[in-house]
Structure formats: structure tokens, C-alpha cells
Design a protein around this motif. Structure first.
Motif, PDB file in Angstrom:
ATOM      1  N   UNK A  41      39.511  30.009  45.061  1.00  0.00           N
ATOM      2  CA  UNK A  41      39.335  30.170  43.612  1.00  0.00           C
ATOM      3  C   UNK A  41      39.465  31.631  43.188  1.00  0.00           C
ATOM      4  N   UNK A  42      38.954  32.533  44.016  1.00  0.00           N
ATOM      5  CA  UNK A  42      39.058  33.957  43.728  1.00  0.00           C
ATOM      6  C   UNK A  42      40.521  34.409  43.734  1.00  0.00           C
ATOM      7  N   UNK A  43      41.281  33.973  44.720  1.00  0.00           N
ATOM      8  CA  UNK A  43      42.698  34.348  44.809  1.00  0.00           C
ATOM      9  C   UNK A  43      43.460  33.819  43.599  1.00  0.00           C
ATOM     10  N   UNK A  44      43.238  32.552  43.249  1.00  0.00           N
ATOM     11  CA  UNK A  44      43.962  31.952  42.134  1.00  0.00           C
ATOM     12  C   UNK A  44      43.535  32.530  40.792  1.00  0.00           C
ATOM     13  N   UNK A  45      42.308  32.984  40.676  1.00  0.00           N
ATOM     14  CA  UNK A  45      41.806  33.532  39.423  1.00  0.00           C
ATOM     15  C   UNK A  45      42.090  35.012  39.237  1.00  0.00           C
ATOM     16  N   UNK A  46      42.701  35.648  40.234  1.00  0.00           N
ATOM     17  CA  UNK A  46      42.982  37.073  40.182  1.00  0.00           C
ATOM     18  C   UNK A  46      44.476  37.291  39.948  1.00  0.00           C
ATOM     19  N   UNK A  47      44.809  38.072  38.948  1.00  0.00           N
ATOM     20  CA  UNK A  47      46.212  38.427  38.695  1.00  0.00           C
ATOM     21  C   UNK A  47      46.622  39.539  39.653  1.00  0.00           C
ATOM     22  N   UNK A  48      47.855  39.477  40.137  1.00  0.00           N
ATOM     23  CA  UNK A  48      48.350  40.553  41.007  1.00  0.00           C
ATOM     24  C   UNK A  48      48.272  41.875  40.252  1.00  0.00           C
ATOM     25  N   UNK A  49      47.788  42.901  40.952  1.00  0.00           N
ATOM     26  CA  UNK A  49      47.650  44.218  40.347  1.00  0.00           C
ATOM     27  C   UNK A  49      46.316  44.429  39.659  1.00  0.00           C
ATOM     28  N   UNK A  50      45.513  43.387  39.543  1.00  0.00           N
ATOM     29  CA  UNK A  50      44.220  43.482  38.854  1.00  0.00           C
ATOM     30  C   UNK A  50      43.199  44.275  39.665  1.00  0.00           C
ATOM     31  N   UNK A  51      43.229  44.155  40.965  1.00  0.00           N
ATOM     32  CA  UNK A  51      42.278  44.868  41.827  1.00  0.00           C
ATOM     33  C   UNK A  51      42.840  46.230  42.192  1.00  0.00           C
ATOM     34  N   UNK A  52      42.153  47.272  41.813  1.00  0.00           N
ATOM     35  CA  UNK A  52      42.652  48.628  42.008  1.00  0.00           C
ATOM     36  C   UNK A  52      42.861  48.941  43.488  1.00  0.00           C
ATOM     37  N   UNK A  54      43.161  46.768  45.949  1.00  0.00           N
ATOM     38  CA  UNK A  54      43.999  45.758  46.604  1.00  0.00           C
ATOM     39  C   UNK A  54      44.973  45.171  45.591  1.00  0.00           C
ATOM     40  N   UNK A  55      45.949  45.951  45.139  1.00  0.00           N
ATOM     41  CA  UNK A  55      46.843  45.492  44.076  1.00  0.00           C
ATOM     42  C   UNK A  55      47.703  44.296  44.471  1.00  0.00           C
ATOM     43  N   UNK A  56      47.903  44.056  45.761  1.00  0.00           N
ATOM     44  CA  UNK A  56      48.718  42.922  46.195  1.00  0.00           C
ATOM     45  C   UNK A  56      47.947  41.598  46.157  1.00  0.00           C
ATOM     46  N   UNK A  57      46.627  41.665  46.077  1.00  0.00           N
ATOM     47  CA  UNK A  57      45.806  40.448  46.058  1.00  0.00           C
ATOM     48  C   UNK A  57      45.975  39.727  44.733  1.00  0.00           C
ATOM     49  N   UNK A  58      46.054  38.423  44.790  1.00  0.00           N
ATOM     50  CA  UNK A  58      46.107  37.629  43.576  1.00  0.00           C
ATOM     51  C   UNK A  58      47.244  36.644  43.582  1.00  0.00           C
ATOM     52  N   UNK A  59      47.412  36.001  42.451  1.00  0.00           N
ATOM     53  CA  UNK A  59      48.385  34.930  42.312  1.00  0.00           C
ATOM     54  C   UNK A  59      49.280  35.207  41.101  1.00  0.00           C
ATOM     55  N   UNK A  60      50.548  34.871  41.227  1.00  0.00           N
ATOM     56  CA  UNK A  60      51.503  35.118  40.167  1.00  0.00           C
ATOM     57  C   UNK A  60      51.455  34.146  39.008  1.00  0.00           C
TER      58      UNK A  60
END
Length: 136
Positions: A41-52, A54-60
Motif C-alpha cells: 500500500x505504501x509503494x502504490x500510494x507513493x508517487x515516484x520522486x515524492x520521497x527526497x 528515495x526518489x525512485x520509490x513509488x508507483x507511476x
């Protein structure tokens, strides 16, 4: 749990519950399969680039919020979800990702994810709601 000592398996993980929750004056912890579901849920709820850090973390999928509600968009969403989980959640094998809009709610996609936990081969699934044309 390890049968010998009852301790949680380290591969499945343990840590603060997501979203954060206070139980008895302390931050609640999650472990095992629940921690994996929270990570998904965290991965899907995070936009790529949102985490300073870890900018690669997230979902498109966040790039598709205002995309038309077409079958092409559904395919792009399912592909983005699969890629994000394969890249960022090493504790699971993604078995299937599908998405469909419930009748009468064309701006809602229910993303169905079937996955296998590598540690114990347990198969689980998760339904994640995703809103297209969120601003409408």
C-alpha cells in the motif's frame, strides 16, 4: 514465526505500522504478512520522486490521475503497479495484476493484486482503489 523460539521471521519484516497508529500510548508495530501488505500500500500510494531520500520509490499510477477512463489507461495502470512491486518489494512474487471499474463509478479503478510471499509460499491478494480524473 520460527518454531524453535517463536520469534518473527526476519525476512518478512517488522516495524512501525503504516499508517502510524498509537496503541496504549506507544506506536504500534506490524510484522509478517501484515507488514508486507502495508508495504504494498505504501509503494502504490507513493508517487515516484515524492520521497527526497528515495526518489525512485513509488508507483507511476500517479502520473495517470487525469488520464481518460479507457482500456489503454487500465493497461498502463496495471503495468505501472506490476513494475513498482517487482522493483520495490523483494519479499513477494507478483502473480497477477488486474483492474476494473465497478459499474456506475467510471472514475474508480479497483486494482486487484495477487502475490506469493517468497518466505513461505503463501498466496495472498489485495484490492487497491485508484481514482482516475480525481479532480472531477
Amino acid at each position: 514465526m520460527n518454531p524453535a523460539d517463536g520469534a518473527p521471521r526476519p525476512f518478512l519484516g517488522q516495524g512501525l505500522r503504516f499508517p502510524l497508529e498509537v496503541v496504549g500510548g506507544r506506536l504500534a508495530l506490524s510484522r509478517g504478512e501484515r507488514k508486507i501488505e502495508e508495504a504494498i500500500r505504501l509503494i502504490l500510494g507513493t508517487a515516484r520522486g515524492e520521497r527526497v531520500m528515495r526518489p525512485e520509490l513509488g508507483c507511476g499510477v500517479h502520473d495517470l490521475v487525469f488520464a481518460p477512463g479507457s482500456s489503454a489507461t487500465v493497461m498502463r495502470v496495471t503495468d505501472a503497479v506490476r513494475q513498482a512491486l517487482v522493483l520495490h518489494e523483494p519479499r513477494i512474487d507478483v502473480l497477477e495484476v488486474g483492474a476494473a471499474s465497478p459499474q456506475g463509478t467510471p472514475n474508480l479503478l479497483l486494482i486487484r493484486i495477487a502475490y506469493r510471499i517468497r518466505e513461505n509460499n503463501a498466496v495472498s491478494n489485495l484490492v487497491y482503489p485508484y481514482f482516475i480524473t480525481e479532480g472531477v
